[in-house]
Design a protein around this motif. Sequence first.
Motif, PDB file in Angstrom:
ATOM      1  N   UNK A  77      17.665 -18.767  -7.666  1.00 32.30           N
ATOM      2  CA  UNK A  77      18.568 -18.988  -6.535  1.00 32.30           C
ATOM      3  C   UNK A  77      19.892 -18.257  -6.694  1.00 32.30           C
ATOM      4  N   UNK A  78      20.378 -18.137  -7.946  1.00 32.93           N
ATOM      5  CA  UNK A  78      21.752 -17.685  -8.140  1.00 32.93           C
ATOM      6  C   UNK A  78      21.895 -16.309  -8.780  1.00 32.93           C
ATOM      7  N   UNK A  79      20.910 -15.854  -9.568  1.00 33.55           N
ATOM      8  CA  UNK A  79      21.047 -14.589 -10.303  1.00 33.55           C
ATOM      9  C   UNK A  79      20.516 -13.424  -9.470  1.00 33.55           C
ATOM     10  N   UNK A  80      21.325 -12.374  -9.245  1.00 30.45           N
ATOM     11  CA  UNK A  80      20.870 -11.233  -8.439  1.00 30.45           C
ATOM     12  C   UNK A  80      19.614 -10.568  -8.993  1.00 30.45           C
ATOM     13  N   UNK A  81      19.526 -10.439 -10.315  1.00 30.82           N
ATOM     14  CA  UNK A  81      18.347  -9.791 -10.908  1.00 30.82           C
ATOM     15  C   UNK A  81      17.106 -10.648 -10.715  1.00 30.82           C
ATOM     16  N   UNK A  82      17.225 -11.945 -11.010  1.00 33.63           N
ATOM     17  CA  UNK A  82      16.070 -12.836 -10.892  1.00 33.63           C
ATOM     18  C   UNK A  82      15.617 -12.978  -9.437  1.00 33.63           C
ATOM     19  N   UNK A  83      16.561 -12.967  -8.500  1.00 35.97           N
ATOM     20  CA  UNK A  83      16.190 -13.068  -7.083  1.00 35.97           C
ATOM     21  C   UNK A  83      15.385 -11.866  -6.629  1.00 35.97           C
ATOM     22  N   UNK A  84      15.638 -10.708  -7.240  1.00 40.05           N
ATOM     23  CA  UNK A  84      15.016  -9.460  -6.812  1.00 40.05           C
ATOM     24  C   UNK A  84      13.568  -9.311  -7.304  1.00 40.05           C
ATOM     25  N   UNK A  85      13.193 -10.048  -8.332  1.00 38.76           N
ATOM     26  CA  UNK A  85      11.887  -9.828  -8.968  1.00 38.76           C
ATOM     27  C   UNK A  85      10.719 -10.256  -8.085  1.00 38.76           C
ATOM     28  N   UNK A  86       9.612  -9.540  -8.262  1.00 31.95           N
ATOM     29  CA  UNK A  86       8.363  -9.837  -7.563  1.00 31.95           C
ATOM     30  C   UNK A  86       7.249  -9.944  -8.606  1.00 31.95           C
ATOM     31  N   UNK A  87       6.076 -10.356  -8.155  1.00 26.31           N
ATOM     32  CA  UNK A  87       4.934 -10.384  -9.069  1.00 26.31           C
ATOM     33  C   UNK A  87       4.686  -9.002  -9.667  1.00 26.31           C
ATOM     34  N   UNK A  88       4.807  -7.979  -8.846  1.00 20.13           N
ATOM     35  CA  UNK A  88       4.543  -6.614  -9.287  1.00 20.13           C
ATOM     36  C   UNK A  88       5.615  -6.116 -10.254  1.00 20.13           C
ATOM     37  N   UNK A  89       6.880  -6.438  -9.991  1.00 19.79           N
ATOM     38  CA  UNK A  89       7.959  -5.928 -10.841  1.00 19.79           C
ATOM     39  C   UNK A  89       7.945  -6.556 -12.227  1.00 19.79           C
ATOM     40  N   UNK A  90       7.387  -7.761 -12.335  1.00 16.23           N
ATOM     41  CA  UNK A  90       7.335  -8.439 -13.635  1.00 16.23           C
ATOM     42  C   UNK A  90       6.154  -7.971 -14.489  1.00 16.23           C
ATOM     43  N   UNK A  91       5.168  -7.374 -13.846  1.00 18.60           N
ATOM     44  CA  UNK A  91       3.909  -7.082 -14.533  1.00 18.60           C
ATOM     45  C   UNK A  91       4.108  -6.257 -15.803  1.00 18.60           C
ATOM     46  N   UNK A  92       4.809  -5.132 -15.718  1.00 19.06           N
ATOM     47  CA  UNK A  92       4.953  -4.278 -16.904  1.00 19.06           C
ATOM     48  C   UNK A  92       5.791  -4.952 -17.974  1.00 19.06           C
ATOM     49  N   UNK A  93       6.722  -5.808 -17.551  1.00 17.03           N
ATOM     50  CA  UNK A  93       7.527  -6.547 -18.524  1.00 17.03           C
ATOM     51  C   UNK A  93       6.678  -7.565 -19.276  1.00 17.03           C
ATOM     52  N   UNK A  94       5.737  -8.181 -18.569  1.00 16.53           N
ATOM     53  CA  UNK A  94       4.840  -9.143 -19.203  1.00 16.53           C
ATOM     54  C   UNK A  94       3.963  -8.456 -20.241  1.00 16.53           C
ATOM     55  N   UNK A  95       3.470  -7.273 -19.914  1.00 16.65           N
ATOM     56  CA  UNK A  95       2.659  -6.507 -20.863  1.00 16.65           C
ATOM     57  C   UNK A  95       3.474  -6.215 -22.118  1.00 16.65           C
TER      58      UNK A  95
ATOM     59  N   UNK B 152      10.067 -17.067 -30.730  1.00 11.67           N
ATOM     60  CA  UNK B 152      10.896 -16.399 -29.720  1.00 11.67           C
ATOM     61  C   UNK B 152      10.030 -15.713 -28.670  1.00 11.67           C
ATOM     62  N   UNK B 153       9.014 -14.974 -29.129  1.00  7.56           N
ATOM     63  CA  UNK B 153       8.174 -14.227 -28.196  1.00  7.56           C
ATOM     64  C   UNK B 153       7.300 -15.161 -27.351  1.00  7.56           C
ATOM     65  N   UNK B 154       6.875 -16.279 -27.902  1.00  7.49           N
ATOM     66  CA  UNK B 154       6.143 -17.267 -27.110  1.00  7.49           C
ATOM     67  C   UNK B 154       7.022 -17.778 -25.969  1.00  7.49           C
ATOM     68  N   UNK B 155       8.294 -17.962 -26.261  1.00 10.65           N
ATOM     69  CA  UNK B 155       9.221 -18.382 -25.213  1.00 10.65           C
ATOM     70  C   UNK B 155       9.320 -17.355 -24.104  1.00 10.65           C
ATOM     71  N   UNK B 156       9.361 -16.075 -24.487  1.00 17.27           N
ATOM     72  CA  UNK B 156       9.436 -15.008 -23.480  1.00 17.27           C
ATOM     73  C   UNK B 156       8.183 -14.981 -22.605  1.00 17.27           C
ATOM     74  N   UNK B 157       7.012 -15.142 -23.239  1.00 13.81           N
ATOM     75  CA  UNK B 157       5.756 -15.148 -22.478  1.00 13.81           C
ATOM     76  C   UNK B 157       5.700 -16.364 -21.559  1.00 13.81           C
ATOM     77  N   UNK B 158       6.118 -17.519 -22.083  1.00 11.49           N
ATOM     78  CA  UNK B 158       6.118 -18.737 -21.268  1.00 11.49           C
ATOM     79  C   UNK B 158       7.059 -18.592 -20.072  1.00 11.49           C
ATOM     80  N   UNK B 159       8.201 -17.960 -20.279  1.00  7.47           N
ATOM     81  CA  UNK B 159       9.128 -17.723 -19.182  1.00  7.47           C
ATOM     82  C   UNK B 159       8.455 -16.925 -18.072  1.00  7.47           C
ATOM     83  N   UNK B 160       7.683 -15.912 -18.437  1.00  3.78           N
ATOM     84  CA  UNK B 160       7.014 -15.087 -17.440  1.00  3.78           C
ATOM     85  C   UNK B 160       5.994 -15.901 -16.648  1.00  3.78           C
ATOM     86  N   UNK B 161       5.265 -16.778 -17.328  1.00  5.11           N
ATOM     87  CA  UNK B 161       4.294 -17.624 -16.630  1.00  5.11           C
ATOM     88  C   UNK B 161       5.003 -18.502 -15.606  1.00  5.11           C
ATOM     89  N   UNK B 162       6.096 -19.115 -16.020  1.00  6.11           N
ATOM     90  CA  UNK B 162       6.872 -19.958 -15.118  1.00  6.11           C
ATOM     91  C   UNK B 162       7.450 -19.134 -13.971  1.00  6.11           C
TER      92      UNK B 162
END
Length: 276
Positions: A31-49, A69-79
């Motif tokens: 709701x509040x972060x410009x970067x997070x608001x801009x993300x889409x399923x497609x834009x996150x894909x390469x970051x998840x990889x 730490x990395x499990x947290x990053x992966x979990x964040x992407x799922x959420x």
Amino acid sequence: MEKKFEQLTESRQQQLMAFDRLLTIMDELREQCPWDRKQTLESLRHLTIEETYELSDAILSNDLPEIKKELGDVLLHIVFYAKIASEPKEGQIQFDIKDVLHGICDKLISRHPHIYGDAVADTEEAVKQNWEKLKLKEGNKSVLSGVPASLPALIKSMRIQEKARGAGFDWDEKQQVWEKVQEELEEFKANFDIETGDAIDANAAEGEFGDLLFSLVNYSRFVDINPETALERTNKKFISRFQFMEEASKADGKVLVDMTLEEMDAYWNKAKELEK
């Protein structure tokens, strides 16, 4: 049967509260972060990889703090994916994290009838065979249809062979597989002029090399070696030795590109000795 929150152990309550904290933060960021608001399923894909490979590196290094730490990053992407999907489009919500969690829970229950039903599976092999049969009943047209097309070739060959084994299509003895490796090696060698090293038929040689690799991956299963892990460990070992060679030669006032192969071999062997 679902339990009420107050019926859960203190440890489980803390786990759920931590997950709720992550969901709350995700809501706020979306709701509040410009970067997070801009993300889409497609834009996150390469970051998840990328995050998945970083988790893989941490596991191979057996670095538990980094794994956490990395499990947290992966979990964040799922959420994050679930959050995006939960936002109404044309008045409809596709799914949310609750649906994701219930979906995997339902699948685990249906895929483990030996735990949640009357089926019998006393060995790991029996569990795998039941798993593949259930997937076919669920609508898969082929045992191999569950292998992602975009998987790296080495991992894909592992998954293809594992799934074929689940359907009962496999060698009986590892000696048979080793004989196949030797056969494929001879067929690969037959596509070269051994004296000159020139390929007689480049396309055929490539095909035979692929067959050789596939047979080696097959053999690795019979001796309980993960070829992806084995190759990555060798990659890391080579990098470590090569970087030692660079640093040690530089400390001696030498430039690697100006050294003979024999001189480089001396540093390489020293790197190997230091590993013992």
